[in-house]
Design an enzyme around this catalytic site. Structure first.
Site, PDB file in Angstrom:
ATOM      1  N   LYS A 162       4.159 -14.468   5.745  1.00 60.27           N
ATOM      2  CA  LYS A 162       3.686 -13.180   6.237  1.00 60.27           C
ATOM      3  C   LYS A 162       4.067 -13.075   7.710  1.00 60.27           C
ATOM      4  O   LYS A 162       3.257 -13.282   8.615  1.00 60.27           O
ATOM      5  CB  LYS A 162       2.181 -13.041   6.044  1.00 60.27           C
ATOM      6  CG  LYS A 162       1.697 -11.592   6.063  1.00 60.27           C
ATOM      7  CD  LYS A 162       0.308 -11.477   5.502  1.00 60.27           C
ATOM      8  CE  LYS A 162      -0.084 -10.010   5.338  1.00 60.27           C
ATOM      9  NZ  LYS A 162      -1.430  -9.847   4.749  1.00 60.27           N
TER      10      LYS A 162
ATOM     11  N   GLU B  99       6.193  -7.367  -5.849  1.00 64.02           N
ATOM     12  CA  GLU B  99       4.829  -7.172  -5.364  1.00 64.02           C
ATOM     13  C   GLU B  99       4.577  -5.676  -5.236  1.00 64.02           C
ATOM     14  O   GLU B  99       5.375  -4.861  -5.705  1.00 64.02           O
ATOM     15  CB  GLU B  99       4.659  -7.865  -4.000  1.00 64.02           C
ATOM     16  CG  GLU B  99       5.642  -7.370  -2.939  1.00 64.02           C
ATOM     17  CD  GLU B  99       5.740  -8.275  -1.719  1.00 64.02           C
ATOM     18  OE1 GLU B  99       5.144  -9.353  -1.723  1.00 64.02           O
ATOM     19  OE2 GLU B  99       6.437  -7.875  -0.770  1.00 64.02           O
TER      20      GLU B  99
ATOM     21  N   THR C  59      -4.626 -11.905   7.200  1.00 63.11           N
ATOM     22  CA  THR C  59      -5.726 -10.946   7.195  1.00 63.11           C
ATOM     23  C   THR C  59      -6.747 -11.405   6.170  1.00 63.11           C
ATOM     24  O   THR C  59      -6.407 -11.627   5.009  1.00 63.11           O
ATOM     25  CB  THR C  59      -5.218  -9.533   6.840  1.00 63.11           C
ATOM     26  OG1 THR C  59      -4.118  -9.205   7.693  1.00 63.11           O
ATOM     27  CG2 THR C  59      -6.317  -8.512   7.037  1.00 63.11           C
TER      28      THR C  59
END
Length: 265
Positions: free
Chosen positions: A141, A174, A29
């Site tokens: 990802k 994270e 993204t």
């Protein structure tokens, strides 16, 4: 082979697509600014790494890049999402010997609330959902985001902007949607991502500007830092104003970061 699909109300993907059935795919993204994809070289490198590590055939970037240019030419600020699946085929989980990849390209509105986060900072609750350790997928990802779905669902019970996510050894990894780094004694540290977590594109680009030490970080060490930040490709760098009951002076945090960036420039 690969098929490029422009996401729209009329576009469709087969119910037999492996991305739908098994999460067999990956994505990236990016932010679009004045018809350009920011940090495209890093996003491209991510797609290449994901394809290689997951055993996908190499992507044909000339066709993909031409398609993207056409889709984003008129965009002043927007979000580009590229989803790659292995397509159809194979026997059960086993992938087909020859793949026809599906590449779904979406151009989406930029989240307006991101603009204010740089001024207000972001608050983090500690998520009760912990990340499983899987070195084969660490840093990637992939389309397997169920852990993040559970994290976001648990966050609804909190009065915080996002969640600080730990692994099963209670090490900081994270947030639900961003990488995290801290400044302590004029040194920049960030969690190791060799067993779980996503290696964000923006964090990788930041390594070109700052000397970042990737290490095992506990919650106590993080809360005792001089400044803490989250970052991703869309929001870029946002100061953390609180982690649970621990608070940070975001003006001081930003000053520390600016000093380090100026020193490394």
């Amino acid at each position: 082979m690969q098929t490029i699909i422009t996401a729209s109300e009329t576009s469709s993907v087969s119910t037999r697509d492996r991305g739908l059935n098994y999460g067999d795919g990956f994505f990236t993204t990016a932010i679009i600014t004045h018809g350009q994809v920011e940090h495209w070289a890093y996003h491209k490198a991510r797609l290449i790494e994901c394809a290689q590590r997951l055993g996908f055939p190499a992507l044909e970037f000339s066709a993909l890049e031409s398609h993207i240019i056409q889709q984003i030419a008129s965009q002043v600020q927007a979000v580009l999402k590229i989803v790659v699946t292995r397509g159809e085929g194979g026997r059960g989980y086993a992938p087909p010997s020859e793949c026809n990849l599906n590449i779904i390209v979406s151009v989406l509105p930029y989240p307006a609330h991101y603009h204010s986060l740089h001024e207000t900072g972001i608050s983090l609750a500690i998520s009760p959902i912990k990340l499983a350790l899987q070195p084969h997928l660490a840093g990637l990802k992939t389309l397997n985001r169920l852990e993040q779905v559970l994290i976001k669902n648990a966050l609804q019970a909190e009065q915080s902007d996002d969640a600080l996510v730990l692994d099963y050894n209670s090490n900081v990894i994270e947030t639900s949607a961003a990488n995290i780094f801290a400044i302590k004694n004029n040194k920049v540290i960030s969690p190791r991502l060799d067993e779980c977590g996503i290696k964000g594109v923006f964090l990788q680009s930041l390594c070109d500007k700052l000397a970042i030490e990737f290490k095992t970080i506990s919650v106590d060490e993080l809360t005792q830092a001089d400044a803490v930040f989250v970052c991703n490709s869309l929001m870029k760098i946002v100061p953390v104003k609180s982690i649970g009951e621990y608070c940070f002076d975001i003006a001081h945090s930003q000053s520390l970061l600016n000093e380090l960036l100026a020193k490394e420039a």
